[in-house]
Scaffold this motif. Structure first.
Motif, PDB file in Angstrom:
ATOM      1  N   ARG A   1       0.816  -1.208   0.000  1.00 33.81           N
ATOM      2  CA  ARG A   1       0.000   0.000   0.000  1.00 33.81           C
ATOM      3  C   ARG A   1       0.854   1.264   0.000  1.00 33.81           C
ATOM      4  O   ARG A   1       0.521   2.248  -0.638  1.00 33.81           O
TER       5      ARG A   1
ATOM      6  N   ARG B   1      -8.470   2.097  -5.232  1.00 26.93           N
ATOM      7  CA  ARG B   1      -8.722   0.803  -4.578  1.00 26.93           C
ATOM      8  C   ARG B   1      -9.776   0.932  -3.484  1.00 26.93           C
ATOM      9  O   ARG B   1     -10.649   0.080  -3.347  1.00 26.93           O
ATOM     10  N   LEU B   2      -9.682   1.986  -2.701  1.00 28.44           N
ATOM     11  CA  LEU B   2     -10.657   2.205  -1.632  1.00 28.44           C
ATOM     12  C   LEU B   2     -12.048   2.415  -2.217  1.00 28.44           C
ATOM     13  O   LEU B   2     -13.027   1.822  -1.754  1.00 28.44           O
TER      14      LEU B   2
ATOM     15  N   PHE C   1     -13.168   1.444  -5.142  1.00 28.37           N
ATOM     16  CA  PHE C   1     -13.628   0.192  -5.729  1.00 28.37           C
ATOM     17  C   PHE C   1     -14.109  -0.765  -4.651  1.00 28.37           C
ATOM     18  O   PHE C   1     -15.132  -1.438  -4.816  1.00 28.37           O
ATOM     19  N   SER C   2     -13.400  -0.833  -3.540  1.00 31.11           N
ATOM     20  CA  SER C   2     -13.806  -1.707  -2.442  1.00 31.11           C
ATOM     21  C   SER C   2     -15.156  -1.286  -1.861  1.00 31.11           C
ATOM     22  O   SER C   2     -16.008  -2.122  -1.571  1.00 31.11           O
ATOM     23  N   ILE C   3     -15.347   0.014  -1.709  1.00 34.04           N
ATOM     24  CA  ILE C   3     -16.615   0.521  -1.180  1.00 34.04           C
ATOM     25  C   ILE C   3     -17.760   0.204  -2.138  1.00 34.04           C
ATOM     26  O   ILE C   3     -18.823  -0.268  -1.718  1.00 34.04           O
TER      27      ILE C   3
ATOM     28  N   ASN D   1     -17.841  -2.180  -4.306  1.00 36.98           N
ATOM     29  CA  ASN D   1     -18.012  -3.623  -4.303  1.00 36.98           C
ATOM     30  C   ASN D   1     -18.887  -4.071  -3.132  1.00 36.98           C
ATOM     31  O   ASN D   1     -19.792  -4.894  -3.293  1.00 36.98           O
ATOM     32  N   VAL D   2     -18.654  -3.510  -1.968  1.00 35.19           N
ATOM     33  CA  VAL D   2     -19.459  -3.852  -0.793  1.00 35.19           C
ATOM     34  C   VAL D   2     -20.901  -3.371  -0.982  1.00 35.19           C
ATOM     35  O   VAL D   2     -21.851  -4.101  -0.679  1.00 35.19           O
TER      36      VAL D   2
END
Length: 75
Positions: free
Chosen positions: A10, A21-22, A24-26, A28-29
């Motif tokens: 990171r 990335r953050l 995309f992760s949010i 995705n959830v």
């Protein structure tokens, strides 16, 4: 001869990539939550009051007539 494994940590990534990335992760959830909620509501409607499926079917048919690009997806 020793082989070194190259991995990106990171701290070695640029700030824009970390934020991407953050984000995309949010997303995705949130997508997984929406899918789970839709499955729950569909199951709830089926087992509690299955007569509501008729109104859902009418709305689905309406969407097919008004959105030409979705016709191939529903056929």
């Amino acid at each position: 001869m020793e082989v070194q494994k190259i991995t990106a940590t990171r701290s070695s990534l640029p700030a824009a990539a970390q934020y991407a990335r953050l984000g995309f992760s949010i997303l995705n959830v949130l997508f997984a939550i929406c899918i789970a909620l839709q499955v729950f509501l569909a199951g709830f409607a089926l087992f509690v009051d299955s007569s509501q499926w008729g109104s859902f079917r009418k709305k689905s048919d309406l969407r097919q007539r008004h959105i030409p690009s979705s016709r191939w997806a529903y056929s």
